[in-house]
Enzyme design. Structure first.
Site, PDB file in Angstrom:
ATOM      1  N   GLU A 111      27.388  61.212  54.667  1.00  0.00           N
ATOM      2  CA  GLU A 111      28.786  60.801  54.527  1.00  0.00           C
ATOM      3  C   GLU A 111      29.356  60.577  55.921  1.00  0.00           C
ATOM      4  O   GLU A 111      28.795  61.048  56.918  1.00  0.00           O
ATOM      5  CB  GLU A 111      29.598  61.855  53.769  1.00  0.00           C
ATOM      6  N   HIS A 229      42.650  59.414  51.822  1.00  0.00           N
ATOM      7  CA  HIS A 229      41.322  58.847  51.597  1.00  0.00           C
ATOM      8  C   HIS A 229      41.442  57.334  51.673  1.00  0.00           C
ATOM      9  O   HIS A 229      42.355  56.746  51.104  1.00  0.00           O
ATOM     10  CB  HIS A 229      40.778  59.274  50.232  1.00  0.00           C
ATOM     11  N   ARG A 275      37.590  59.072  58.439  1.00  0.00           N
ATOM     12  CA  ARG A 275      38.500  58.666  57.364  1.00  0.00           C
ATOM     13  C   ARG A 275      39.832  58.123  57.833  1.00  0.00           C
ATOM     14  O   ARG A 275      40.324  57.130  57.307  1.00  0.00           O
ATOM     15  CB  ARG A 275      38.821  59.885  56.505  1.00  0.00           C
ATOM     16  N   HIS A 336      45.055  62.591  49.789  1.00  0.00           N
ATOM     17  CA  HIS A 336      43.840  63.176  49.235  1.00  0.00           C
ATOM     18  C   HIS A 336      43.726  64.684  49.445  1.00  0.00           C
ATOM     19  O   HIS A 336      43.424  65.415  48.515  1.00  0.00           O
ATOM     20  CB  HIS A 336      42.649  62.481  49.899  1.00  0.00           C
ATOM     21  N   ARG A 371      39.769  66.817  58.382  1.00  0.00           N
ATOM     22  CA  ARG A 371      38.674  67.457  57.639  1.00  0.00           C
ATOM     23  C   ARG A 371      37.440  66.567  57.608  1.00  0.00           C
ATOM     24  O   ARG A 371      37.519  65.374  57.313  1.00  0.00           O
ATOM     25  CB  ARG A 371      39.124  67.704  56.203  1.00  0.00           C
TER      26      ARG A 371
HETATM   27  C1  LIG Z   1      39.282  63.117  43.703  1.00  0.00           C
HETATM   28  C2  LIG Z   1      38.851  64.187  44.656  1.00  0.00           C
HETATM   29  C3  LIG Z   1      37.571  64.163  45.188  1.00  0.00           C
HETATM   30  C4  LIG Z   1      37.157  65.158  46.077  1.00  0.00           C
HETATM   31  N1  LIG Z   1      35.872  65.140  46.537  1.00  0.00           N
HETATM   32  C5  LIG Z   1      35.448  66.173  47.313  1.00  0.00           C
HETATM   33  C6  LIG Z   1      34.089  66.264  47.697  1.00  0.00           C
HETATM   34  O1  LIG Z   1      33.265  65.438  47.321  1.00  0.00           O
HETATM   35  N2  LIG Z   1      33.719  67.305  48.473  1.00  0.00           N
HETATM   36  C7  LIG Z   1      34.596  68.270  48.899  1.00  0.00           C
HETATM   37  O2  LIG Z   1      34.207  69.199  49.615  1.00  0.00           O
HETATM   38  N3  LIG Z   1      35.892  68.201  48.536  1.00  0.00           N
HETATM   39  C8  LIG Z   1      36.329  67.193  47.742  1.00  0.00           C
HETATM   40  N4  LIG Z   1      37.637  67.150  47.358  1.00  0.00           N
HETATM   41  C9  LIG Z   1      38.517  68.252  47.737  1.00  0.00           C
HETATM   42  C10 LIG Z   1      38.169  69.477  46.900  1.00  0.00           C
HETATM   43  O3  LIG Z   1      37.873  69.073  45.589  1.00  0.00           O
HETATM   44  C11 LIG Z   1      39.324  70.453  46.852  1.00  0.00           C
HETATM   45  O4  LIG Z   1      39.779  70.719  48.140  1.00  0.00           O
HETATM   46  C12 LIG Z   1      38.873  71.767  46.224  1.00  0.00           C
HETATM   47  O5  LIG Z   1      38.298  71.519  44.978  1.00  0.00           O
HETATM   48  C13 LIG Z   1      40.065  72.682  46.080  1.00  0.00           C
HETATM   49  O6  LIG Z   1      39.668  73.803  45.357  1.00  0.00           O
HETATM   50  P1  LIG Z   1      40.737  74.952  45.127  1.00  0.00           P
HETATM   51  O7  LIG Z   1      40.072  75.989  44.305  1.00  0.00           O
HETATM   52  O8  LIG Z   1      41.342  75.333  46.399  1.00  0.00           O
HETATM   53  O9  LIG Z   1      41.928  74.223  44.311  1.00  0.00           O
HETATM   54  P2  LIG Z   1      41.927  73.495  42.905  1.00  0.00           P
HETATM   55  O10 LIG Z   1      40.574  73.165  42.445  1.00  0.00           O
HETATM   56  O11 LIG Z   1      42.905  72.392  42.976  1.00  0.00           O
HETATM   57  O12 LIG Z   1      42.516  74.627  41.936  1.00  0.00           O
HETATM   58  C14 LIG Z   1      43.840  75.081  42.090  1.00  0.00           C
HETATM   59  C15 LIG Z   1      44.177  75.927  40.884  1.00  0.00           C
HETATM   60  O13 LIG Z   1      45.411  76.594  41.078  1.00  0.00           O
HETATM   61  C16 LIG Z   1      46.203  76.486  39.907  1.00  0.00           C
HETATM   62  N5  LIG Z   1      47.607  76.666  40.302  1.00  0.00           N
HETATM   63  C17 LIG Z   1      48.313  75.972  41.214  1.00  0.00           C
HETATM   64  N6  LIG Z   1      49.560  76.463  41.315  1.00  0.00           N
HETATM   65  C18 LIG Z   1      49.633  77.505  40.463  1.00  0.00           C
HETATM   66  C19 LIG Z   1      50.661  78.415  40.109  1.00  0.00           C
HETATM   67  N7  LIG Z   1      51.896  78.374  40.650  1.00  0.00           N
HETATM   68  N8  LIG Z   1      50.410  79.363  39.171  1.00  0.00           N
HETATM   69  C20 LIG Z   1      49.187  79.432  38.578  1.00  0.00           C
HETATM   70  N9  LIG Z   1      48.179  78.585  38.869  1.00  0.00           N
HETATM   71  C21 LIG Z   1      48.407  77.636  39.810  1.00  0.00           C
HETATM   72  C22 LIG Z   1      45.854  75.119  39.386  1.00  0.00           C
HETATM   73  O14 LIG Z   1      46.237  74.965  38.042  1.00  0.00           O
HETATM   74  C23 LIG Z   1      44.350  75.131  39.606  1.00  0.00           C
HETATM   75  O15 LIG Z   1      43.701  75.826  38.572  1.00  0.00           O
HETATM   76  C24 LIG Z   1      38.072  66.164  46.468  1.00  0.00           C
HETATM   77  C25 LIG Z   1      39.361  66.188  45.948  1.00  0.00           C
HETATM   78  C26 LIG Z   1      39.753  65.215  45.042  1.00  0.00           C
HETATM   79  C27 LIG Z   1      41.139  65.266  44.497  1.00  0.00           C
END
Ligand SMILES: Cc1cc2nc3c(=O)[nH]c(=O)nc-3n(C[C@H](O)[C@H](O)[C@H](O)COP(=O)(O)OP(=O)(O)OC[C@H]3O[C@@H](n4cnc5c(N)ncnc54)[C@H](O)[C@@H]3O)c2cc1C
Length: 515
Positions: A111, A229, A275, A336, A371
């Protein structure tokens, strides 16, 4: 009711992985505002980075991450990320995440800004879906050690005498608020892509964790760095669905509306430039041609490579009448990834005793000003593991200091409210951020954005339900972003100021917000 040992807010990779490890230490409550699978994690396509290839090493991974970070990464945090990555991948394999293989070995792809192929993927371009699905299935199957409350939105962090005691949460179905006590509170609430009109994020990415932590007195840092992105699908009536960077990694080429391959004019790495450079180059080409899109061309690649390596993207486009093996894909940049967030040390600890943060809501210092692709899923598991280690074995090791780069502390001042403003809707807020605090920023636009956000903050009524809590959290998160971007009079990483296009040594510092 007896306090939980751990309360974890959020059920993406950060929340679920922490829960699965923490259950060995005590009782765990996971609170999540939608269903367990509503999160950004399940949309991740490209993959997860780790130096497991024969031509790779943690040192190379560290160097690439530091290069992307524009001088603001915390080297110690990056070293931890790169060195602990292979062991965390083994953990995911043990949880039975089905990574793609080639000749019996885990397949690795290249990547942008990675010097070697080091990105693992699953289901071709459905990495996040497989990770989320595997972890949530595991959480559901482990029984009473992990309690999951879906449709509960955390609204306030409870702090007594400088220590976290629990969380207040709204039952989104009944409208009733409840309090839950704990020893350790882990924020895993993800990002804030919903700040912007065009974004790749899930609807739940509304900056809640930033607002909760800020209101509780936690330090919030690097908010001006928000990654856009370069390639999200741009078709009328279709959401800005992500077209993964890995598509360019496999040979996809960007063309403007005249069919010209423009990226070599902007950067020596052409289509695989960092990016932020690709995003701004695309905007420039769009501006020159008066078009709202450019094109990603994969028609020269073997059709079977596209359909097997990117089945999800291929199917999504085909369902909307676009066969990407025959036609170019219309794309434009979209918001993104939130680089800044709740400041933690290398054990995921914040400045409030008992409060931890992991995943996209946290700012561990790994990403600096920009990032590196596929480092965020990895960051979530590396630092979640360390949170669980830390809480298990509190006194054993001293936490590494935060970045050696200096800090500039700020508190949100009172901006003059020029006039009474109507309470904003989500669309107005998203348009404001896209226009004034987006990919290319300047003083006047940021000043306006910060002023409007301050006025909105004053005019918002007390939240009572999920949409009003989310809007209020977005306004506060957006204000922290706009004010930081206004203060930083230079361009660095993901933050670009047209009035200060250079990177300046005096700005090699973190802007830190504290209430
Ligand atoms: C389309 C897309 C593609 C991506 N591709 C990649 C990739 O290929 N590789 C990579 O490393 N990263 C990628 N990323 C980034 C990566 O997916 C995210 O940074 C990562 O998944 C975040 O994980 P997380 O557990 O921090 O948050 P999330 O997976 O967003 O989970 C957050 C959780 O918190 C909950 N929540 C939020 N606020 C509250 C509240 N007040 N009360 C209760 N619950 C709450 C939500 O409902 C959710 O369940 C991508 C992101 C996107 C959007």
């Amino acid at each position: 009711m007896k306090p939980y040992d751990y309360i974890i807010v959020g059920s993406g990779i950060g929340g679920l992985y922490t829960a699965l490890l923490a259950r060995e230490n005590g009782s765990v409550l996971v609170i999540t505002k939608g269903s367990i699978d509503d999160c950004n994690t399940r949309y991740a396509q490209g993959g997860i980075a780790a130096a497991i290839g024969k031509d790779d090493s943690p040192q190379l991974h560290l160097e690439d991450t530091l290069n992307a970070g524009g001088g603001l990464s915390d080297e110690e945090a990056v070293r931890i990320l790169a060195e602990e990555a292979p062991a965390r991948i083994t953990d995911l394999v043990n949880f039975r995440v089905p990574f793609d293989t080639l000749d019996g070995e885990i397949a690795l792809t290249l990547e942008a800004a990675h010097s070697v192929s080091r990105v693992l993927h699953a289901g071709g371009d459905a990495t996040g879906e497989h990770i989320e699905g595997t972890l949530s299935k595991e959480v559901r199957s482990v029984g009473p050690r992990i309690t999951v409350l879906e449709n509960f939105l955390a609204t306030d962090i409870l702090v007594e005498k400088g220590k976290v005691t629990g969380i207040r949460a709204l039952d989104c179905r009944t409208g009733i608020t409840e309090e839950f006590e704990c020893r350790y509170l882990v924020l895993a609430t993800g990002g804030a892509g919903q700040l912007f009109k065009y974004n790749t994020n899930s609807a739940v990415a509304t900056g809640d964790g930033i607002a909760l932590a800020f209101n509780a007195g936690a330090e919030i840092t690097d908010m001006e760095f928000f990654q856009f992105h370069p390639t999200a699908l741009r078709m009328p009536g279709v959401p800005p669905f992500l077209i993964s960077e890995a598509v360019r990694g496999e040979g996809g080429m960007l063309r403007n509306s005249q069919g010209y391959r423009f990226m070599a004019d902007y950067h020596e790495k052409g289509d695989l430039a960092p990016r932020d450079i690709v995003a701004r180059s695309i905007l420039n080409e769009m501006k020159k041609s008066g078009s709202d899109r450019v094109y990603l061309d994969v028609t020269h690649l073997p059709a079977h490579l596209i359909t097997t390596r990117f089945p999800h993207i291929y199917r999504f486009c085909l369902d909307r009448g676009l066969d990407i093996t025959r036609s170019q894909v219309p794309v434009a940049p979209a918001a993104h990834y939130m680089i800044g967030g709740v400041r933690t040390n290398s054990w995921g600890e914040t400045n409030i005793a008992g409060l931890f943060a992991t995943g996209e809501v946290a700012c561990t210092g790994v990403h600096g000003a920009n990032r590196l692709a596929s480092n965020s899923l990895l960051e979530a598991i590396v630092f979640s593991k360390r949170i669980v280690e830390r809480t298990k074995n509190k006194s054993k090791e001293k936490a590494a200091a935060n970045s050696r780069v200096k800090d500039m502390y700020s508190s949100l001042g009172h901006r003059p409210v020029l006039r009474a403003v109507p309470v904003p809707g989500l669309a107005a807020l998203q348009q404001l951020h896209w226009d004034k605090a987006g990919i290319i920023r300047d003083k006047d636009g940021l000043d306006q954005a910060a002023g409007v956000l301050a006025a909105w903050q004053n005019s918002l009524p007390r939240p009572t339900d999920q949409p009003s809590y989310e809007l209020s959290n977005l306004v506060l998160t957006g204000r922290l972003l706009a004010e930081a971007a206004f203060i930083r009079e230079e361009s660095r990483g993901a933050h670009f100021r047209s009035d200060f296009p250079r990177t300046l040594p005096k700005w090699q510092c973190h802007i830190v917000w504290q209430k």
